[in-house]
Design a protein around this motif. Structure first.
Motif, PDB file in Angstrom:
ATOM      1  N   ALA A   1      33.932  43.786  27.096  1.00  0.00           N
ATOM      2  CA  ALA A   1      33.926  43.647  28.551  1.00  0.00           C
ATOM      3  C   ALA A   1      34.471  44.887  29.243  1.00  0.00           C
ATOM      4  CB  ALA A   1      34.759  42.434  28.955  1.00  0.00           C
ATOM      5  N   LYS A   2      33.852  45.188  30.382  1.00  0.00           N
ATOM      6  CA  LYS A   2      34.277  46.286  31.260  1.00  0.00           C
ATOM      7  C   LYS A   2      34.363  45.727  32.672  1.00  0.00           C
ATOM      8  CE  LYS A   2      32.716  50.741  33.034  1.00  0.00           C
ATOM      9  NZ  LYS A   2      31.677  51.777  32.978  1.00  0.00           N
ATOM     10  N   LEU A   3      35.405  46.079  33.409  1.00  0.00           N
ATOM     11  CA  LEU A   3      35.556  45.618  34.786  1.00  0.00           C
ATOM     12  C   LEU A   3      34.724  46.502  35.702  1.00  0.00           C
ATOM     13  CD1 LEU A   3      36.807  43.669  36.808  1.00  0.00           C
ATOM     14  CD2 LEU A   3      38.805  45.172  36.916  1.00  0.00           C
ATOM     15  N   GLN A   4      33.590  45.980  36.150  1.00  0.00           N
ATOM     16  CA  GLN A   4      32.649  46.737  36.970  1.00  0.00           C
ATOM     17  C   GLN A   4      33.080  46.786  38.431  1.00  0.00           C
ATOM     18  OE1 GLN A   4      30.110  48.623  36.102  1.00  0.00           O
ATOM     19  NE2 GLN A   4      29.782  49.150  38.220  1.00  0.00           N
ATOM     20  N   SER A   5      33.498  45.631  38.975  1.00  0.00           N
ATOM     21  CA  SER A   5      33.940  45.612  40.374  1.00  0.00           C
ATOM     22  C   SER A   5      34.969  44.510  40.574  1.00  0.00           C
ATOM     23  CB  SER A   5      32.755  45.421  41.328  1.00  0.00           C
ATOM     24  OG  SER A   5      32.197  44.137  41.191  1.00  0.00           O
ATOM     25  N   LEU A   6      35.757  44.682  41.621  1.00  0.00           N
ATOM     26  CA  LEU A   6      36.798  43.714  41.947  1.00  0.00           C
ATOM     27  C   LEU A   6      36.946  43.681  43.468  1.00  0.00           C
ATOM     28  CD1 LEU A   6      38.815  41.986  40.233  1.00  0.00           C
ATOM     29  CD2 LEU A   6      40.528  43.676  40.833  1.00  0.00           C
ATOM     30  N   LEU A   7      36.846  42.493  44.032  1.00  0.00           N
ATOM     31  CA  LEU A   7      36.974  42.339  45.477  1.00  0.00           C
ATOM     32  C   LEU A   7      38.009  41.281  45.790  1.00  0.00           C
ATOM     33  CD1 LEU A   7      33.189  42.194  46.480  1.00  0.00           C
ATOM     34  CD2 LEU A   7      34.750  44.130  46.799  1.00  0.00           C
ATOM     35  N   ASN A   8      38.741  41.493  46.886  1.00  0.00           N
ATOM     36  CA  ASN A   8      39.667  40.492  47.393  1.00  0.00           C
ATOM     37  C   ASN A   8      38.977  39.819  48.574  1.00  0.00           C
ATOM     38  OD1 ASN A   8      41.703  38.954  48.487  1.00  0.00           O
ATOM     39  ND2 ASN A   8      43.270  40.523  48.211  1.00  0.00           N
ATOM     40  N   LEU A   9      38.526  38.600  48.369  1.00  0.00           N
ATOM     41  CA  LEU A   9      37.823  37.847  49.406  1.00  0.00           C
ATOM     42  C   LEU A   9      38.770  36.836  50.034  1.00  0.00           C
ATOM     43  CD1 LEU A   9      34.553  37.129  47.387  1.00  0.00           C
ATOM     44  CD2 LEU A   9      34.973  39.014  48.975  1.00  0.00           C
ATOM     45  N   ARG A  10      39.511  37.260  51.028  1.00  0.00           N
ATOM     46  CA  ARG A  10      40.481  36.386  51.719  1.00  0.00           C
ATOM     47  C   ARG A  10      41.388  35.657  50.720  1.00  0.00           C
ATOM     48  NH1 ARG A  10      35.565  35.269  54.213  1.00  0.00           N
ATOM     49  NH2 ARG A  10      35.521  33.265  53.177  1.00  0.00           N
ATOM     50  N   GLY A  11      41.908  36.391  49.758  1.00  0.00           N
ATOM     51  CA  GLY A  11      42.840  35.814  48.799  1.00  0.00           C
ATOM     52  C   GLY A  11      42.220  35.322  47.508  1.00  0.00           C
ATOM     53  N   VAL A  12      40.900  35.343  47.419  1.00  0.00           N
ATOM     54  CA  VAL A  12      40.222  34.984  46.178  1.00  0.00           C
ATOM     55  C   VAL A  12      39.711  36.269  45.531  1.00  0.00           C
ATOM     56  CG1 VAL A  12      38.281  33.735  45.158  1.00  0.00           C
ATOM     57  CG2 VAL A  12      39.544  32.730  47.069  1.00  0.00           C
TER      58      VAL A  12
END
Length: 154
Positions: free
Chosen positions: A113-124
């Motif tokens: 596994a590779k972390l492609q993207s990470l978003l903070n969606l209003r705490g999620v």
């Protein structure tokens, strides 16, 4: 490589764009294949009839359902990363999934596994992982694609 321990969005964010690790190998048995066939109402002979597969299949053996190999990905992912302070994790989506090679009965597979993207969606936390299911002693993976998980950190 030891298991990652992630307790927050900020800790997870440090791994953006990086290889996160590789799971242990998991052997795919005929018993697993049979149970998956029963649970999914997919009793195709290529999966559950070893005698017929030995004669008629191009693989000369039964093979795992593609979706069985995909279904073990979350289990293998938990061997790579442990999440603390999480109220809930949701399997959110799959993108660009391609089954590249059949997994023969009694093969061993592992997840990379590779972390492609990470978003903070209003705490999620929305994490997209590029994954590959490797087959032991094979140059070609069983599948490649991206899994998307939602982590609700406390």
């Amino acid at each position: 490589m030891s298991k990652l321990v992630i307790s927050s969005f900020e800790e997870f964010e440090k791994y953006l764009g990086q290889e996160l690790g590789v799971s242990d190998y998991l052997k795919i048995t005929q018993d697993q294949i049979n149970k998956f066939a029963e649970a999914t109402l997919d009793p195709q002979w290529i999966h559950i009839d070893p005698e017929r597969a030995a004669v008629e299949s191009p693989f000369k053996s039964t093979i795992a359902h593609g979706y069985l190999t995909l279904a073990v990905a979350p289990y293998l992912w938990k061997q790579i990363a442990e999440f603390k302070n999480v109220k809930m994790m949701i399997n959110y989506g799959i993108e660009k999934l391609k089954f590249n090679q059949a997994v023969l009965v009694d093969s061993e597979v592992r997840l990379k596994a590779k972390l492609q993207s990470l978003l903070n969606l209003r705490g999620v936390t929305k994490a997209q992982l590029d994954i590959e299911l490797e087959i032991k002693d094979s140059k070609k993976p069983a599948f490649t694609g991206s899994l998307i998980f939602l982590y609700h950190f406390e």
